[in-house]
Design a protein around this motif. Structure first.
Motif, PDB file in Angstrom:
ATOM      1  N   SER A 319     -29.473  24.184  18.715  1.00  0.00           N
ATOM      2  CA  SER A 319     -29.850  22.960  19.435  1.00  0.00           C
ATOM      3  C   SER A 319     -31.325  22.995  19.818  1.00  0.00           C
ATOM      4  CB  SER A 319     -29.005  22.811  20.708  1.00  0.00           C
ATOM      5  OG  SER A 319     -27.640  22.723  20.386  1.00  0.00           O
ATOM      6  N   GLN A 320     -31.935  21.815  19.788  1.00  0.00           N
ATOM      7  CA  GLN A 320     -33.359  21.698  20.144  1.00  0.00           C
ATOM      8  C   GLN A 320     -33.509  21.522  21.658  1.00  0.00           C
ATOM      9  OE1 GLN A 320     -35.871  21.629  17.451  1.00  0.00           O
ATOM     10  NE2 GLN A 320     -34.037  22.409  16.459  1.00  0.00           N
ATOM     11  N   GLY A 321     -32.960  22.470  22.408  1.00  0.00           N
ATOM     12  CA  GLY A 321     -33.010  22.380  23.871  1.00  0.00           C
ATOM     13  C   GLY A 321     -31.813  23.077  24.470  1.00  0.00           C
ATOM     14  N   GLU A 326     -32.919  18.208  27.796  1.00  0.00           N
ATOM     15  CA  GLU A 326     -33.886  18.772  26.836  1.00  0.00           C
ATOM     16  C   GLU A 326     -33.624  18.301  25.410  1.00  0.00           C
ATOM     17  OE1 GLU A 326     -34.332  23.008  27.081  1.00  0.00           O
ATOM     18  OE2 GLU A 326     -34.891  22.964  29.206  1.00  0.00           O
ATOM     19  N   VAL A 327     -32.354  18.244  25.022  1.00  0.00           N
ATOM     20  CA  VAL A 327     -32.032  17.806  23.649  1.00  0.00           C
ATOM     21  C   VAL A 327     -32.336  16.315  23.486  1.00  0.00           C
ATOM     22  CG1 VAL A 327     -30.214  17.569  21.900  1.00  0.00           C
ATOM     23  CG2 VAL A 327     -30.329  19.641  23.284  1.00  0.00           C
ATOM     24  N   GLU A 329     -34.694  14.755  24.991  1.00  0.00           N
ATOM     25  CA  GLU A 329     -36.162  14.692  24.860  1.00  0.00           C
ATOM     26  C   GLU A 329     -36.586  15.044  23.427  1.00  0.00           C
ATOM     27  OE1 GLU A 329     -37.316  15.683  29.536  1.00  0.00           O
ATOM     28  OE2 GLU A 329     -37.231  17.314  28.070  1.00  0.00           O
ATOM     29  N   SER A 330     -35.915  16.036  22.828  1.00  0.00           N
ATOM     30  CA  SER A 330     -36.192  16.394  21.430  1.00  0.00           C
ATOM     31  C   SER A 330     -35.817  15.249  20.490  1.00  0.00           C
ATOM     32  CB  SER A 330     -35.395  17.648  21.027  1.00  0.00           C
ATOM     33  OG  SER A 330     -35.807  18.756  21.779  1.00  0.00           O
ATOM     34  N   ASN A 331     -34.699  14.578  20.787  1.00  0.00           N
ATOM     35  CA  ASN A 331     -34.294  13.414  19.984  1.00  0.00           C
ATOM     36  C   ASN A 331     -35.350  12.314  20.048  1.00  0.00           C
ATOM     37  OD1 ASN A 331     -31.872  14.454  19.046  1.00  0.00           O
ATOM     38  ND2 ASN A 331     -30.594  13.387  20.543  1.00  0.00           N
ATOM     39  N   THR A 333     -38.591  12.700  20.554  1.00  0.00           N
ATOM     40  CA  THR A 333     -39.720  13.140  19.733  1.00  0.00           C
ATOM     41  C   THR A 333     -39.432  12.902  18.249  1.00  0.00           C
ATOM     42  OG1 THR A 333     -40.244  14.822  21.385  1.00  0.00           O
ATOM     43  CG2 THR A 333     -41.218  15.119  19.208  1.00  0.00           C
ATOM     44  N   ALA A 334     -38.211  13.250  17.819  1.00  0.00           N
ATOM     45  CA  ALA A 334     -37.808  13.068  16.413  1.00  0.00           C
ATOM     46  C   ALA A 334     -37.838  11.586  16.019  1.00  0.00           C
ATOM     47  CB  ALA A 334     -36.429  13.654  16.176  1.00  0.00           C
TER      48      ALA A 334
END
Length: 342
Positions: A319-321, A326-327, A329-331, A333-334
């Motif tokens: 997972s990116q977080g 946190e995940v 937030e990564s979504n 960015t993606a």
């Protein structure tokens, strides 16, 4: 093919009954005294429910998730021990329509404090395509109004879409991917915990307010970050992002449907080729808990890139977080990268 879906419900019900019989010595009244010492014994069905229970419950709850990290929640099978642990809980938090085995076990558990997160906000129908442009806008005949044409949208995309979640006639259960809806659920969970454990009501209220504040910040970050983009269209293997697309004026194009294991039809693949070209889509997203084979094949055929958009059904080392915030937030960015945010 999802083999689990072929198991007759009577077989599932039999397993449930077996599990409850085997553990009938541990009645729910024993559990009412608190799971670990004074802590409320909470069972959560899968990660988005676990996150709410842990953040709102804080030190007053001992939370067990029925879905282990790395397991695709839609495919969860319960062991007799897990079924027994549900019946021993003081409080159960789940989302009806995501996990049929869990829905059946909870129905037969006899636990007084069971909360279905789907009842704490409004569910909608989302097909393989979900556009946020039609939400509150007039004159866009191409998509129509999301609420006014729910039935049409469902029929249009029902073939091969895997619309067999729950009993809502195709209602999309992925409410946690919209921070606003997730905040509504959080408020409902907070109130229900206050009622289930009035001695710690003040703490539950405080924790709920803190989490709702974090979700409001997340919503603002999405609103700001996705306001000006080169394209509004993204393609995804798992059509889990309907609420997110609708909230932020985007269009989700699902390769298949809401069911992550549904295979796309050749006609749908051809349609996506055309859409990608017309809408200047750059990326085919896949998720962390499922195969990226379909995404990579489509990306190769269309000359698109691939990326990860996590439906947050579980947290693993991939997972990116470390948690929901946190995940998400990564979504963001993606999505900004894929949509060409300015």
């Amino acid at each position: 093919m999802n083999v689990r879906r072929l198991i007759p419900t009577t077989a599932v019900a039999g397993t449930v009954a077996l599990g409850l019989t085997a553990l009938s010595a541990c009645s729910t009244s024993d559990a009412a005294d608190g799971g670990n010492g004074d802590q409320l014994k909470v069972t959560a069905s899968f990660y988005p429910m676990q996150f709410l229970a842990e953040r709102i419950g804080g030190e007053h709850v001992a939370v067990t998730s029925l879905t282990k990290p790395g397991v695709e929640p839609h495919d969860l099978e319960l062991t007799p021990r897990q079924i027994g642990s549900i019946s021993e809980s003081d409080y159960v938090l789940y989302l009806k329509g995501i996990q049929p085995a869990v829905d059946d076990a909870i129905k037969q558990s006899g636990v007084k404090n069971t909360v279905d997160a789907a009842t704490l906000t409004t569910l909608e129908n989302h097909g393989a395509e979900v556009s946020g442009h039609d939400h509150g806008h007039e004159g866009e005949e191409e998509h129509g109004d999301e609420h006014g044409h729910e039935e049409e949208a469902h029929e249009e995309h029902s073939e091969g879409d895997g619309h067999n979640h729950g009993e809502e006639g195709g209602a999309d259960p992925h409410i946690w991917l919209d921070p606003v809806k997730y905040a509504e659920v959080a408020k409902g969970v907070g109130k229900s915990l206050e009622k289930a454990d009035p001695d710690h009501a003040a703490d539950y209220k405080k924790n709920t307010e803190a989490l709702v504040g974090e979700l409001a910040k997340l919503n603002t970050a999405y609103e700001t970050g996705l306001k000006n983009t080169a394209t509004k269209t993204f393609i995804t293997t798992h059509s889990a992002f309907g609420y997110l697309a609708e909230r932020y004026g985007l269009t989700q194009q699902g390769i298949a449907g809401i069911d992550p294991e549904a295979e796309p039809t050749p006609a749908r693949i051809q349609e996506l080729h055309t859409i990608a070209e017309k809408e200047k889509a750059t990326t085919v997203f896949f998720e962390t808990l499922a195969s990226d084979r379909t995404a990579k094949t489509l990306a190769k055929d269309t000359g698109l890139k691939t990326g990860v958009l996590d439906p947050l059904e579980g947290i693993t080392e991939k997972s990116q977080g470390a948690d929901y915030i946190e995940v998400m937030e990564s979504n963001l960015t993606a999505l900004q990268k894929a949509l060409g945010a300015k």
